[in-house]
Design an enzyme around this catalytic site. Sequence first.
Site, PDB file in Angstrom:
ATOM      1  N   GLU A 182       0.840  -1.199   0.000  1.00  0.00           N
ATOM      2  CA  GLU A 182       0.000   0.000   0.000  1.00  0.00           C
ATOM      3  C   GLU A 182       0.877   1.252   0.000  1.00  0.00           C
ATOM      4  OE1 GLU A 182      -2.195   3.402   1.823  1.00  0.00           O
ATOM      5  OE2 GLU A 182      -0.513   2.346   2.688  1.00  0.00           O
ATOM      6  N   ASP A 230      -7.779   2.016   8.230  1.00  0.00           N
ATOM      7  CA  ASP A 230      -6.408   2.524   8.098  1.00  0.00           C
ATOM      8  C   ASP A 230      -6.183   3.640   9.125  1.00  0.00           C
ATOM      9  OD1 ASP A 230      -3.844   2.740   7.132  1.00  0.00           O
ATOM     10  OD2 ASP A 230      -4.401   3.450   5.130  1.00  0.00           O
TER      11      ASP A 230
END
Length: 360
Positions: A182, A230
Amino acid sequence: MPFLRKGRLALWFLVLSANAYRNLSDTTLQTLSRPGTDFNIHNGSILAPLLQPRVPGTLGSEAVRRHIVQFFNSTLPEWKIELQTSTSRTPISEDQPVPFVNIIAYRDPPGANPTDIRRLTLVAHYDSLKEPEGFIGAIDSAAPCAIIMHAVRSIDAALTRQWNHTQCDSKYGLQVIFTDGEETFGNTLLANDGLYGSRSLAANWAVDKYPLSSTYESRLLSISLFVLLDLLGSKNPHIASYYPVTHRDYRRLAILESRLRGLGQLKSGGMEGISWFVDRAVDARNITRRSIEDDQVPFSALGVDILHLIDVDPVTGEFPKVWHTLDDDGGHLDMDTVEDWGVLITAFLAEWLELDGYME
Ligand SMILES: *[C@@H]1O[C@H](CO)[C@@H](O)[C@H](O)[C@H]1NC(C)=O
Ligand SMILES: *[C@@H]1O[C@H](CO)[C@@H](O)[C@H](O)[C@H]1NC(C)=O
Ligand SMILES: *[C@@H]1O[C@H](CO)[C@@H](O)[C@H](O)[C@H]1NC(C)=O
Ligand SMILES: *[C@@H]1O[C@H](CO)[C@@H](O)[C@H](O)[C@H]1NC(C)=O
Ligand SMILES: *[C@@H]1O[C@H](CO)[C@@H](O)[C@H](O)[C@H]1NC(C)=O
């Protein structure tokens, strides 16, 4: 444009009625399990092994992947595990491609045809940022991974009981994706740096067409809701709502948070009236925030519904203070908050999957 409007409106009502699930009872909310010692940052069986550098292609990444796979294999034997691998050059890898390995775990109702199953999907990235060296990434995203692991573990037995009781006519499964790559490698804002794993997976699942006879067109479109966690684990998070189409799910979370607080089930914050969900009172039609670039982007671009749970100050647009610094380590997590997230996401799963009465 009136045609377009009407079409959208019709779709909107369809979405609303499809998700008309029942409220969890107070009793269920009062008996959800807390992560407890499994979230100890030094020796907790879930969280501690995640708190190490895990840059794609390194031994740390491999160790963390092994930890996650073993967790499912030993704790959740009914779950299937897949690794989806791709390779890509990065701005600093020169000609050396870097391997990216997404971890996918899912559980379907027994006997069901996998291509007829709609899967609620929880997502967090397990890789960590390459620089600064030694970066841990506790909120980014070791804690979110741990929160998901705890939540699915906490509802697994209830799922078994529900499916046994309903003679398995359920068409809803549950899926977890731990993405790799990511983070970006370069320190300039280059296009195509970062989101390596999610870009590869979304593209793969979009072309993984199901047979014509099945309910969903592709594995991608069988995702009912893509819940991305997140930057969670700091105290007093600010969670905004970014997608009108999933605002109802966002508000479900806000209501569950407030009910759990009212029942004394959350340790963080304490004060009644405090809420992590800053847009809880906003009408869906008034949701106009710009989405934040993260692993949801490749999925969202292909039509998947997204709920993005990320801590961003709604006024300044800033991430938590420790973001992308060496301070983002286990010691800087607010453990009451991390555990409360574990409880809240468990409640959300139990409500979505209609597990009231099966949780014990
Ligand atoms: C479910 O909870 C919502 C929000 O608290 C409330 O408005 C609604 O009346 C509840 N539904 C039932 C059936 O209790
Ligand atoms: C884990 O670490 C904590 C301190 O952080 C300690 O109190 C506890 O006894 C340890 N548990 C085990 C099983 O080693
Ligand atoms: C899961 O555990 C079994 C038995 O311990 C082992 O044979 C198998 O290889 C493991 N699978 C994975 C994916 O680690
Ligand atoms: C499934 O349900 C039956 C009766 O309804 C019960 O006897 C059996 O123990 C249950 N199995 C599991 C795995 O819960
Ligand atoms: C939505 O926005 C409109 C126009 O700005 C405003 O009048 C209305 O009160 C808002 N509704 C909610 C629930 O925020």
